[in-house]
Design a protein around this motif. Structure first.
Motif, PDB file in Angstrom:
ATOM      1  N   LYS A   1       6.159  -1.174   7.756  1.00  0.00           N
ATOM      2  CA  LYS A   1       6.406   0.030   7.192  1.00  0.00           C
ATOM      3  C   LYS A   1       7.639  -0.109   6.423  1.00  0.00           C
ATOM      4  CE  LYS A   1       3.189   2.638  10.060  1.00  0.00           C
ATOM      5  NZ  LYS A   1       3.313   3.526  11.063  1.00  0.00           N
ATOM      6  N   THR A   2       7.849   0.679   5.365  1.00  0.00           N
ATOM      7  CA  THR A   2       9.182   0.706   4.644  1.00  0.00           C
ATOM      8  C   THR A   2       9.264   1.739   3.794  1.00  0.00           C
ATOM      9  OG1 THR A   2      10.663  -0.362   3.100  1.00  0.00           O
ATOM     10  CG2 THR A   2       8.298  -0.971   2.832  1.00  0.00           C
ATOM     11  N   ASN A   3      10.390   2.069   3.228  1.00  0.00           N
ATOM     12  CA  ASN A   3      10.552   3.163   2.151  1.00  0.00           C
ATOM     13  C   ASN A   3      10.679   2.619   0.967  1.00  0.00           C
ATOM     14  OD1 ASN A   3       9.914   5.731   3.560  1.00  0.00           O
ATOM     15  ND2 ASN A   3      11.726   5.716   4.595  1.00  0.00           N
ATOM     16  N   ASP A   4      11.812   1.493   0.783  1.00  0.00           N
ATOM     17  CA  ASP A   4      12.050   0.723  -0.592  1.00  0.00           C
ATOM     18  C   ASP A   4      12.001  -0.360  -0.528  1.00  0.00           C
ATOM     19  OD1 ASP A   4      13.921   1.156   1.192  1.00  0.00           O
ATOM     20  OD2 ASP A   4      15.566   1.688  -0.334  1.00  0.00           O
ATOM     21  N   GLU A   5      12.547  -0.986   0.422  1.00  0.00           N
ATOM     22  CA  GLU A   5      12.748  -2.557   0.312  1.00  0.00           C
ATOM     23  C   GLU A   5      12.709  -3.352   2.004  1.00  0.00           C
ATOM     24  OE1 GLU A   5      16.512  -3.534  -1.243  1.00  0.00           O
ATOM     25  OE2 GLU A   5      17.665  -3.179   0.680  1.00  0.00           O
ATOM     26  N   VAL A   6      12.253  -4.488   1.630  1.00  0.00           N
ATOM     27  CA  VAL A   6      11.950  -5.524   2.704  1.00  0.00           C
ATOM     28  C   VAL A   6      12.757  -6.816   2.352  1.00  0.00           C
ATOM     29  CG1 VAL A   6       9.963  -4.407   3.840  1.00  0.00           C
ATOM     30  CG2 VAL A   6       9.825  -6.146   2.000  1.00  0.00           C
ATOM     31  N   ASP A   7      12.793  -7.688   3.535  1.00  0.00           N
ATOM     32  CA  ASP A   7      13.515  -8.964   3.311  1.00  0.00           C
ATOM     33  C   ASP A   7      12.310  -9.804   2.558  1.00  0.00           C
ATOM     34  OD1 ASP A   7      16.233  -8.706   4.424  1.00  0.00           O
ATOM     35  OD2 ASP A   7      15.168  -8.727   6.262  1.00  0.00           O
TER      36      ASP A   7
ATOM     37  N   VAL B   1       0.926  -1.078   0.083  1.00  0.00           N
ATOM     38  CA  VAL B   1      -0.152   0.095   0.004  1.00  0.00           C
ATOM     39  C   VAL B   1       0.984   1.210   0.097  1.00  0.00           C
ATOM     40  CG1 VAL B   1      -1.983   1.065   1.084  1.00  0.00           C
ATOM     41  CG2 VAL B   1      -1.676  -1.331   1.649  1.00  0.00           C
ATOM     42  N   ASP B   2       0.528   2.127  -0.811  1.00  0.00           N
ATOM     43  CA  ASP B   2       1.356   3.483  -0.864  1.00  0.00           C
ATOM     44  C   ASP B   2       0.603   4.463  -0.031  1.00  0.00           C
ATOM     45  OD1 ASP B   2       2.837   5.737  -1.416  1.00  0.00           O
ATOM     46  OD2 ASP B   2       2.186   5.879  -3.451  1.00  0.00           O
ATOM     47  N   TYR B   3       1.270   4.779   1.051  1.00  0.00           N
ATOM     48  CA  TYR B   3       0.543   5.813   2.045  1.00  0.00           C
ATOM     49  C   TYR B   3       1.006   7.240   1.629  1.00  0.00           C
ATOM     50  CZ  TYR B   3      -2.319   2.523   4.637  1.00  0.00           C
ATOM     51  OH  TYR B   3      -3.231   1.730   4.837  1.00  0.00           O
ATOM     52  N   ARG B   4       1.660   7.547   0.355  1.00  0.00           N
ATOM     53  CA  ARG B   4       2.362   8.912   0.109  1.00  0.00           C
ATOM     54  C   ARG B   4       3.585   9.079   0.791  1.00  0.00           C
ATOM     55  NH1 ARG B   4      -3.117  10.295  -0.867  1.00  0.00           N
ATOM     56  NH2 ARG B   4      -3.613  10.529  -2.957  1.00  0.00           N
ATOM     57  N   ASP B   5       3.436   9.073   2.009  1.00  0.00           N
ATOM     58  CA  ASP B   5       4.772   9.465   2.744  1.00  0.00           C
ATOM     59  C   ASP B   5       5.645   7.975   3.242  1.00  0.00           C
ATOM     60  OD1 ASP B   5       2.793   8.556   4.685  1.00  0.00           O
ATOM     61  OD2 ASP B   5       3.478   9.711   6.352  1.00  0.00           O
ATOM     62  N   HIS B   6       4.922   6.850   3.271  1.00  0.00           N
ATOM     63  CA  HIS B   6       5.762   5.725   3.396  1.00  0.00           C
ATOM     64  C   HIS B   6       4.926   4.615   2.663  1.00  0.00           C
ATOM     65  CE1 HIS B   6       2.759   5.526   6.594  1.00  0.00           C
ATOM     66  NE2 HIS B   6       2.795   4.187   6.463  1.00  0.00           N
TER      67      HIS B   6
ATOM     68  N   TRP C   1       8.762  -1.283 -17.969  1.00  0.00           N
ATOM     69  CA  TRP C   1       7.730  -0.555 -17.705  1.00  0.00           C
ATOM     70  C   TRP C   1       8.214   0.874 -17.166  1.00  0.00           C
ATOM     71  CZ3 TRP C   1       3.009  -0.910 -20.257  1.00  0.00           C
ATOM     72  CH2 TRP C   1       2.087   0.032 -20.070  1.00  0.00           C
ATOM     73  N   ASN C   2       7.573   2.038 -17.251  1.00  0.00           N
ATOM     74  CA  ASN C   2       8.202   3.092 -16.435  1.00  0.00           C
ATOM     75  C   ASN C   2       7.203   3.369 -15.242  1.00  0.00           C
ATOM     76  OD1 ASN C   2      10.326   3.940 -18.227  1.00  0.00           O
ATOM     77  ND2 ASN C   2       8.528   4.479 -19.506  1.00  0.00           N
ATOM     78  N   GLY C   3       7.679   3.188 -14.091  1.00  0.00           N
ATOM     79  CA  GLY C   3       6.688   3.666 -12.938  1.00  0.00           C
ATOM     80  C   GLY C   3       5.994   2.431 -12.427  1.00  0.00           C
ATOM     81  N   HIS C   4       5.584   2.502 -11.273  1.00  0.00           N
ATOM     82  CA  HIS C   4       4.460   1.373 -10.767  1.00  0.00           C
ATOM     83  C   HIS C   4       3.221   1.837 -10.381  1.00  0.00           C
ATOM     84  CE1 HIS C   4       8.426  -0.581  -9.818  1.00  0.00           C
ATOM     85  NE2 HIS C   4       8.766   0.777  -9.623  1.00  0.00           N
ATOM     86  N   PRO C   5       2.115   1.625 -11.286  1.00  0.00           N
ATOM     87  CA  PRO C   5       0.979   1.903 -11.270  1.00  0.00           C
ATOM     88  C   PRO C   5       0.221   2.001  -9.896  1.00  0.00           C
ATOM     89  CG  PRO C   5       1.093   0.214 -13.041  1.00  0.00           C
ATOM     90  CD  PRO C   5       2.371   0.178 -11.958  1.00  0.00           C
ATOM     91  N   LEU C   6       0.320   1.213  -8.910  1.00  0.00           N
ATOM     92  CA  LEU C   6      -0.459   1.383  -8.009  1.00  0.00           C
ATOM     93  C   LEU C   6       0.036   2.516  -6.689  1.00  0.00           C
ATOM     94  CD1 LEU C   6      -1.694  -2.014  -7.179  1.00  0.00           C
ATOM     95  CD2 LEU C   6      -2.997  -0.355  -7.838  1.00  0.00           C
ATOM     96  N   ARG C   7       1.218   3.272  -7.257  1.00  0.00           N
ATOM     97  CA  ARG C   7       1.673   4.391  -6.409  1.00  0.00           C
ATOM     98  C   ARG C   7       0.713   5.456  -6.749  1.00  0.00           C
ATOM     99  NH1 ARG C   7       7.299   5.101  -5.419  1.00  0.00           N
ATOM    100  NH2 ARG C   7       8.034   2.761  -4.576  1.00  0.00           N
TER     101      ARG C   7
END
Lengths: 151, 368
Positions: A71-77, A45-50, A116-122
């Motif tokens: 919660k993450t900003n870019d990656e998880v295990d 889920v994209d919450y805009r700030d995280h 593909w450019n970008g991630h649609p669900l952002r």
């Protein structure tokens, strides 16, 4: 025992727990050993700030369910070593939400074309910009903003 | 050794892929050493589309996920929305929903049975199955006005009441479908060729099933007896009697038997629902059409349901506006299909169509 940051529940009483992203792999491993043997899905889920990653767990013997969030900003295990089914779900989450999974064996796009450019669900994905996919000479997909002979 | 392995493409356009599935198969002679499915050819991003309109608008995209069992998809969505907004649904509407969902499960399984027979080289069961399915579609036509994509379930109830004529049609159908099913089963199950091509083919052990998150008839054919209708009942499934069929072999033939038995149980459910159908409203008058677009909510909800393919559910997150913030679809076929590499490894290329069609993939739902 891995500590839980906070606890809540969905409207129909399913337990939701938040876990720090450094501990997510260990936490899920503990839950798996506890009896939550099925991973139903992984989603982002994209919450805009995280960004948030959700894991839906199910115990096939007792039928109890658990939703684990981090919660993450870019990656998880990646949890592909715990459940084989996590492979596709993590690829989809990378494809559509843009969350990277560390140690994933084959983190490529799964539903959209590679490149593909970008991630649609952002939430900031530009919906008015069309992208076209063409077949290259080497058999791979080529993505461009220009409409050529593709589809 | 390495140069003996050849790579071939199965699909994306092939009569027995049930849609647009491509499998990269590596072959050593006739033996499959590796099979990697490639999906995404029917991708429309239903999740994003549903996140762009109001809550009732999302329904038209959800309909088009598993297009042969559209009502089962709608049910997952309305239950999640109603749960999120505490919408009360009249009792009659819930029973009507149960009736429609079970009829659609039959229609979906009939499509599977017909095309599965086709994949195994038999044309006859296809016609028999589609004849029976046609009768169900006529019932749907009578009740909802459409034959494939219904948009029938609404937040707070259903769009139209069941007519006495429809009840007559359903009664006539339940009376003789059992014997028709017997007939169809015997065409396949008593055929030596069919049985020898499916027994011991495409085996998934219970361990694989759990590891891949496989649900539905495939799971029950591998010895894990779990059905959302029984284990965490929604609607009024706890008020009626039905059995959950299961097998332990985990091969294509076991999946065939499990699905046939599920269809028998669905007839039982339909009969009981017809007996218990109460009088009353078929929708909650508080949620008339102009009201629906103004629905606002916060919080989150995930209601699991048992679709013909497995566990289907929608995780809804609301942010207080009239547009859902996140609509996450748990599609059973996606997880079921990901088990293909394990399911095909070591079998012959001729077993591929049998194994793939036993998953019952529908690509509207896999690619979303």
């Amino acid at each position: 025992m891995i500590p839980v940051e906070s606890e809540s529940s969905t409207k129909n009483g399913m337990k939701v727990v938040y876990v720090a992203k450094e501990n997510i792999f260990q936490y899920l491993k503990e839950r798996k050993e506890e009896g939550f043997d099925t991973l139903l899905m992984i989603s982002g889920v994209d919450y805009r700030d995280h960004l948030e990653v959700m894991y839906h767990l199910l115990s096939s013997s007792s039928g109890s369910r658990l939703i684990v969030k981090t919660k993450t900003n870019d990656e998880v295990d990646s949890v592909t070593s715990l459940w084989k089914g996590a492979d596709w779900h993590e690829r989809e989450t990378w494809d559509l939400v843009g969350i990277k999974f560390k140690n994933h064996p084959n983190l490529k796009r799964i539903l959209l074309a590679e490149g593909w450019n970008g991630h649609p669900l952002r939430k900031d994905y530009p919906m008015d910009k069309k992208q076209y996919v063409n077949l290259g000479d080497d058999g791979e997909d080529i993505v461009s903003y220009e409409k050529t002979e593709g589809y | 050794m390495e140069d003996r392995v050849i790579e071939i493409n199965f699909g994306p356009q092939h009569p027995s892929t049930h849609g647009v599935l491509r499998i990269k198969v590596k072959l050593d002679g006739e033996i499959i050493v590796d099979a990697q499915p490639v999906i995404g050819y029917l991708h429309r991003n239903a999740e994003k589309l549903a996140e762009m309109g109001s809550y009732p608008k999302g329904m038209i995209y959800i309909d088009r996920l598993d297009y042969v069992a559209a009502l089962n998809m709608e049910l997952g969505y309305v239950l999640a929305v109603e749960n999120l907004m505490d919408v009360q649904v009249p009792e009659r509407a819930q029973w009507i929903r149960m009736l429609m969902v079970e009829l659609n499960r039959e229609a979906s399984h009939l499509i599977w049975l017909g095309t599965h027979g086709l994949d195994m080289g038999m044309l006859t069961p296809f016609f028999y199955c589609f004849r029976e399915r046609e009768r169900i579609l006529r019932i749907f036509d009578e009740i909802t006005g459409s034959r494939l994509l219904y948009n029938y379930f609404a937040i707070g109830g259903v769009y139209s009441d069941i007519t006495p004529k429809a009840i007559e049609m359903i009664k006539a159908w339940t009376d003789d479908f059992g014997s028709k099913l017997e007939e169809i089963q015997s065409i396949l199950g008593k055929s030596y060729i069919y049985v020898s091509r499916t027994k011991g083919v495409g085996v998934l052990t219970a361990e694989d099933i759990l590891s891949y998150g496989v649900t539905g008839p495939m799971q029950r054919a591998s010895g894990i007896k779990r059905d959302v209708r029984k284990n965490s009942p929604y609607l009024y499934y706890d008020r009626i009697n039905f059995d959950v069929p299961s097998r332990t072999e985990g091969d294509v033939y076991a999946r065939f038997l499990v699905r046939i038995e599920e269809m028998r149980q669905s007839i039982r459910i339909v009969k009981q629902v017809l007996d218990k159908l109460p009088q009353g409203d078929f929708y909650n008058k508080k949620y008339s059409k102009p009201m629906l677009v103004r629905l606002k909510t916060t919080g989150e909800s995930y209601v699991p349901t048992e679709s013909p393919k497995g566990e289907f559910g929608i995780h809804l997150i609301g942010d207080g506006s009239s547009i859902p913030y996140r609509v996450r679809i748990r599609s059973p076929s996606f997880a079921n299909l990901s088990s293909i590499p394990t399911m095909l490894k070591g079998y012959k290329i001729a077993d591929l169509t049998a194994a793939v069609s036993s998953i019952d993939p529908v690509f509207g739902e896999v690619d979303r």
